[in-house]
Design a protein around this motif. Structure first.
Motif, mmCIF file in Angstrom:
data_model
loop_
_atom_site.group_PDB
_atom_site.id
_atom_site.type_symbol
_atom_site.label_atom_id
_atom_site.label_comp_id
_atom_site.label_asym_id
_atom_site.label_seq_id
_atom_site.Cartn_x
_atom_site.Cartn_y
_atom_site.Cartn_z
ATOM 1 N N PHE A 36 58.374 12.423 49.531
ATOM 2 C CA PHE A 36 57.951 13.593 49.074
ATOM 3 C C PHE A 36 56.398 13.888 49.351
ATOM 4 C CE2 PHE A 36 61.727 12.901 47.013
ATOM 5 C CZ PHE A 36 62.265 14.067 46.952
ATOM 6 N N GLY A 37 56.013 14.848 49.629
ATOM 7 C CA GLY A 37 54.323 14.998 49.721
ATOM 8 C C GLY A 37 53.753 16.082 49.082
ATOM 9 N N SER A 38 52.838 16.346 48.528
ATOM 10 C CA SER A 38 52.001 17.602 48.068
ATOM 11 C C SER A 38 50.829 17.299 48.355
ATOM 12 C CB SER A 38 52.617 18.177 46.729
ATOM 13 O OG SER A 38 52.175 16.814 45.802
ATOM 14 N N GLY A 39 49.944 18.511 48.555
ATOM 15 C CA GLY A 39 48.617 18.638 48.673
ATOM 16 C C GLY A 39 47.810 19.891 48.474
ATOM 17 N N LEU A 40 46.552 19.881 48.100
ATOM 18 C CA LEU A 40 45.990 21.209 47.773
ATOM 19 C C LEU A 40 44.565 21.232 48.291
ATOM 20 C CD1 LEU A 40 44.037 21.087 45.071
ATOM 21 C CD2 LEU A 40 46.164 20.980 44.182
ATOM 22 N N TYR A 41 43.933 22.217 48.579
ATOM 23 C CA TYR A 41 42.588 22.313 48.821
ATOM 24 C C TYR A 41 42.046 23.442 47.773
ATOM 25 C CZ TYR A 41 38.080 23.832 50.691
ATOM 26 O OH TYR A 41 36.665 24.362 50.697
ATOM 27 N N ASN A 42 41.134 22.827 47.152
ATOM 28 C CA ASN A 42 40.583 23.841 45.949
ATOM 29 C C ASN A 42 38.909 23.943 46.167
ATOM 30 O OD1 ASN A 42 39.585 25.123 43.747
ATOM 31 N ND2 ASN A 42 40.811 23.933 42.255
ATOM 32 N N PRO A 43 38.566 25.048 46.465
ATOM 33 C CA PRO A 43 37.134 25.113 47.077
ATOM 34 C C PRO A 43 36.158 25.265 45.940
ATOM 35 C CG PRO A 43 38.252 27.381 47.318
ATOM 36 C CD PRO A 43 39.374 26.023 46.886
ATOM 37 N N ARG A 44 36.794 25.347 44.580
ATOM 38 C CA ARG A 44 36.035 25.545 43.190
ATOM 39 C C ARG A 44 36.158 24.208 42.420
ATOM 40 N NH1 ARG A 44 38.861 30.462 40.329
ATOM 41 N NH2 ARG A 44 40.642 29.032 40.993
ATOM 42 N N ALA A 45 36.828 23.236 42.783
ATOM 43 C CA ALA A 45 36.952 22.027 42.066
ATOM 44 C C ALA A 45 35.542 21.315 42.301
ATOM 45 C CB ALA A 45 37.929 20.893 42.770
ATOM 46 N N THR A 46 35.031 20.508 41.304
ATOM 47 C CA THR A 46 33.936 19.873 41.357
ATOM 48 C C THR A 46 34.102 18.098 40.872
ATOM 49 O OG1 THR A 46 33.496 20.268 38.830
ATOM 50 C CG2 THR A 46 32.415 21.802 40.407
ATOM 51 N N THR A 47 35.451 17.914 40.387
ATOM 52 C CA THR A 47 35.519 16.528 40.301
ATOM 53 C C THR A 47 36.851 16.174 40.668
ATOM 54 O OG1 THR A 47 36.541 16.855 38.001
ATOM 55 C CG2 THR A 47 34.082 16.508 37.951
#
Length: 220
Positions: A185-196
């Motif tokens: 299983f794999g999962s991923g994300l890109y969050n342009p607002r994440a700071t940490t």
């Protein structure tokens, strides 16, 4: 999934979901063969696409993200890595590794959050649990390779679930992999607002815990 718009975020292009692995300069794409694979009968020993799709993340399991569209399907290792910006040598190497591990079929779905956040959920069926463990380790290695500043993490409560986070001025990307039964299983994300790294990884960790509780130890 790498950082920034230079080839770093999970994006939708030409109607296909692309997952960009942290630490790599290329994208592995599930697309093109999706409709065809769904129309073909499953190969011997393979779970049907519809039955395998129940192991993907569901809307609400990963906080702040929902599932959109029909899962993309690939029934061959070469089809799985096709069209993802890989060199011929890279594609062949990864496809051969998946074949050696006993690749049977893969499904991927696109997930979306608020403020431009998006990602993917992936399940790959192998012929045995050892192959699934190998597949999960392979993708984790690709996610970590050559990426400066990446931060590894584990998912508490889910045996073997590991991931990597990369964050910077353009936001953060996260990828994590684990296995159960014959499936990786794999999962991923890109969050342009994440700071940490911690805040970026939190939805992935929560999603995997919910998914693993539902999946249990058997797949398919």
């Amino acid at each position: 999934m790498t950082l920034g718009r230079t080839g770093t975020q999970a994006e939708r292009a030409g109607g296909r979901t692309r997952r960009r692995l942290a630490g790599t300069s290329f994208a592995l794409t599930l697309g093109g063969l999706g409709v065809l694979a769904l129309c073909l009968s499953a190969s011997a020993g393979a779970a049907s696409s519809s039955s395998l799709s129940r192991f993907l993340l569901k809307s609400g399991e990963q906080p702040g993200y929902s599932v959109g569209g029909r899962p993309q399907t690939s029934s061959t290792p070469s089809g799985f890595v096709e069209g993802g910006g890989l060199t011929a040598r890279q594609a062949k190497s990864i496809a051969n590794a998946l074949k050696a591990a006993g690749f049977v079929k893969a499904l991927e779905e696109h997930t979306t959050g608020s403020g431009g956040s998006e990602g993917f959920s992936l399940v790959i069926q192998f012929t045995n649990p050892a192959g699934a463990e190998t597949g999960a380790a392979l993708f984790l290695h690709l996610a970590q390779s050559g990426q400066k500043g990446s931060k590894p993490f584990r998912v508490s409560g889910v045996t073997g679930a590991k991931g990597v986070t990369v964050n910077g001025g353009a936001g953060a990307s996260v990828n994590a992999y684990w296995s159960a039964g014959d499936c990786a299983f794999g999962s991923g994300l890109y969050n342009p607002r994440a700071t940490t790294a911690k805040s970026a990884a939190a939805p992935i960790q929560a999603g995997i815990r919910s998914q693993a509780k539902r999946v249990g130890t058997t797949c398919p």
